[in-house]
Write an enzyme that holds these catalytic residues in place. Structure first.
Site, PDB file in Angstrom:
ATOM      1  N   LYS A   4      -2.032  17.139  -5.274  1.00  0.00           N
ATOM      2  CA  LYS A   4      -0.768  17.572  -4.673  1.00  0.00           C
ATOM      3  C   LYS A   4       0.319  17.357  -5.723  1.00  0.00           C
ATOM      4  O   LYS A   4       0.703  16.226  -6.015  1.00  0.00           O
ATOM      5  CB  LYS A   4      -0.417  16.777  -3.417  1.00  0.00           C
ATOM      6  CG  LYS A   4      -1.325  17.040  -2.218  1.00  0.00           C
ATOM      7  CD  LYS A   4      -2.492  16.116  -2.166  1.00  0.00           C
ATOM      8  CE  LYS A   4      -3.321  16.324  -0.904  1.00  0.00           C
ATOM      9  NZ  LYS A   4      -4.592  15.559  -0.935  1.00  0.00           N
TER      10      LYS A   4
ATOM     11  N   HIS B  77      -2.382   8.542   6.131  1.00  0.00           N
ATOM     12  CA  HIS B  77      -2.979   9.361   5.077  1.00  0.00           C
ATOM     13  C   HIS B  77      -2.538   8.912   3.693  1.00  0.00           C
ATOM     14  O   HIS B  77      -2.967   9.465   2.678  1.00  0.00           O
ATOM     15  CB  HIS B  77      -2.589  10.832   5.313  1.00  0.00           C
ATOM     16  CG  HIS B  77      -3.377  11.807   4.515  1.00  0.00           C
ATOM     17  ND1 HIS B  77      -2.801  12.654   3.581  1.00  0.00           N
ATOM     18  CD2 HIS B  77      -4.700  12.089   4.487  1.00  0.00           C
ATOM     19  CE1 HIS B  77      -3.725  13.411   3.032  1.00  0.00           C
ATOM     20  NE2 HIS B  77      -4.891  13.095   3.555  1.00  0.00           N
TER      21      HIS B  77
ATOM     22  N   ASP C 291       0.032  -7.638  -7.036  1.00  0.00           N
ATOM     23  CA  ASP C 291       1.005  -8.690  -7.353  1.00  0.00           C
ATOM     24  C   ASP C 291       2.445  -8.183  -7.331  1.00  0.00           C
ATOM     25  O   ASP C 291       3.298  -8.656  -8.098  1.00  0.00           O
ATOM     26  CB  ASP C 291       0.686  -9.321  -8.710  1.00  0.00           C
ATOM     27  CG  ASP C 291      -0.634 -10.085  -8.696  1.00  0.00           C
ATOM     28  OD1 ASP C 291      -1.167 -10.337  -7.598  1.00  0.00           O
ATOM     29  OD2 ASP C 291      -1.136 -10.424  -9.782  1.00  0.00           O
TER      30      ASP C 291
END
Length: 486
Positions: free
Chosen positions: A226, A404, A411
């Site tokens: 995407k 999703h 950390d």
């Protein structure tokens, strides 16, 4: 007549064992994980007809010959571009934080480039808000817009994005749109394809899903990235598909999809543009090399100017790179590790790494959806819960929709976000992308979003889980047996 009958029987018997021997040889000669190889062999020998069918569709072939040839040649061109990119010495990070150093060194060694600094990055966790900002950026574009999505589902605010893209094309902006054939089947059956092409947008159907092509390549290799790239400077990437969450898969009863995207300004956009150009060339044969960075951010920008790496996977890209990056990030954790994923079917190496982190004192949390859109993945993921819980991993199940988002926070400093699920398909097969960010300010922003997910989740209790029905354990084991093939 008896001779003819026995001859036919012998030929069938011979063909059967030749087929078994051939597939067995192919399984053994290719270096897979032992669990994956054993799963294939057991299916072939125990249920041969089904096994042959699965192997025929999903066993070996990745791309068609033309695409494979382009993919194999593509990095010679890319390396020339990377050498020019590396001449911009001022954009590269000389030193990383302690927790991120090992992963950035891995990326440099395998991808040939150091971490890129001077990137302004913003996290976007509301899909409607993200699309409104995206529409604004599309409308303000001056040169080019490149987009790739797994799913573009017409309707709602997704249509507003389409209109903005068409308007930009009509005012002379070069627009390219690449969508996965299987994921965006609704789009390719809609009038939008013709409308966009008439406006001058180049629309490409990536990895065309057609049963007639089964002999040419695997049908389940998908374009899962995407990416939106605007003017080679602004880039969006993350887990969000181009679909209105108020409309997308509402009939399934699982609620809205919850996604996470990053909007970035800076020189890392050129690197992501290089990935897009490789994908475009594999599909079309046309080279569209991105421009080199023209400007960088000033140090007095109010938002983070993070150091970043971008990792791409899929045919033609460095093999197993994302899997190695995930392992490296997990083993780098010293205090806290938070993972969000919709699909939890990890490799054995990843499972051991996560358990080992918890056992050495790291506070490990995994956030997954309570409700799921995939029955196969839902059941196969359950078999890992007992081992994770026993190691001390906290498993949260998000109850307000389908989570999703794909993210890892180490950390509160090292962040990984992108399109990769913790399953075999994302790790070994699909075209995926992961952003690696070494920045404490960004890490705190991601932590806030993850903590909000936890607030809206149910913590899985180890004692309660150990008392689940026996028949569910049997079902889990059956799907676990298939998990290396998912």
């Amino acid at each position: 007549m008896d001779i003819f009958y026995y001859s036919i029987k012998f030929l069938i018997f011979l063909l059967y064992w030749l087929s078994v021997a051939n597939i067995t040889f192919r399984i053994l000669i290719k270096r897979r994980s032992i669990s994956a190889s054993m799963s294939w062999l057991l299916i072939i020998y125990i249920i041969p007809l089904i096994g042959f069918s699965i192997w025929f569709f999903f066993g070996e072939l990745y791309l068609c010959k033309r695409q494979k040839k382009i993919a194999n040649q593509i990095w010679s061109i890319s390396n020339q571009w990377l050498n020019k990119f590396k001449e911009h010495n001022h954009i590269f990070q000389e030193k990383n934080s302690e927790v991120a150093t090992t992963l950035f060194q891995l990326c440099k060694h395998r991808q040939g480039i150091s971490g890129v600094k001077s990137n302004k990055i913003k996290l976007l966790s509301n899909t409607h808000h993200t699309m409104k900002i995206l529409i604004r950026d599309i409308s303000l574009a001056r040169k080019n817009i490149e987009m790739v999505f797994y799913i573009w589902k017409p309707g709602g605010i997704a249509d507003d994005v389409a209109i903005a893209l068409i308007q930009s094309a009509k005012r002379g902006i070069k627009c390219r749109l690449m969508l996965d054939s299987a994921g965006s089947i609704a789009f390719f059956r809609s009038p939008w394809v013709k409308i966009m092409r008439q406006a001058g947008i180049q629309v490409v159907e990536s990895l065309k899903f057609n049963l007639l092509r089964v002999c040419l390549r695997r049908l389940d290799v998908r374009q899962h990235r995407k990416i939106v790239l605007i003017d080679n400077y602004i880039v969006y990437s993350g887990s969000m598909n181009l679909a209105d969450p108020l409309l997308f898969k509402q009939s399934s009863g699982i609620g809205q999809w919850i996604d996470l995207m990053a909007r970035i300004e800076g020189p890392i956009a050129s690197m992501i543009g290089m990935i897009y150009s490789c994908d475009w060339e594999i599909e079309t044969g046309d080279k569209i090399l991105p421009s080199l960075p023209e400007k960088t951010l000033n140090n007095n920008q109010s938002d983070t100017t993070a150091a970043m790496q971008v990792i791409a996977s899929g045919p033609g890209f460095p093999k197993n790179m994302i899997h190695q990056a995930l392992l490296t990030a997990i083993y780098s954790a010293r205090k806290e590790l938070i993972i969000t994923t919709p699909y939890l079917v990890p490799s054995e190496d990843l499972l051991y790494a996560i358990c080992a982190a918890a056992q050495r004192g790291v506070n490990v949390s995994i956030i997954i959806p309570l409700y799921h859109d995939s029955i196969l993945v839902k059941w196969s993921s359950r078999v890992f819960f007992a081992e994770l819980l026993e190691a001390g991993v906290k498993i949260y199940r998000f109850k307000k929709g389908l989570l999703h988002s794909k993210s890892i926070l180490v950390d509160q400093q090292l962040s990984l976000i992108g399109t990769v699920n913790l399953d075999m398909r994302s790790l070994w097969l699909n075209f995926e992308i992961t952003l690696v960010i070494d920045d404490q300010y960004f890490g705190k922003k991601l932590l806030g979003i993850q903590q909000d997910y936890i607030t809206n989740s149910i913590l899985l209790d180890e004692k309660v889980w150990s008392m689940r029905a026996y028949w569910t354990r049997v079902v889990e084991k059956i799907f676990y047996f298939l998990s290396p093939l998912l």
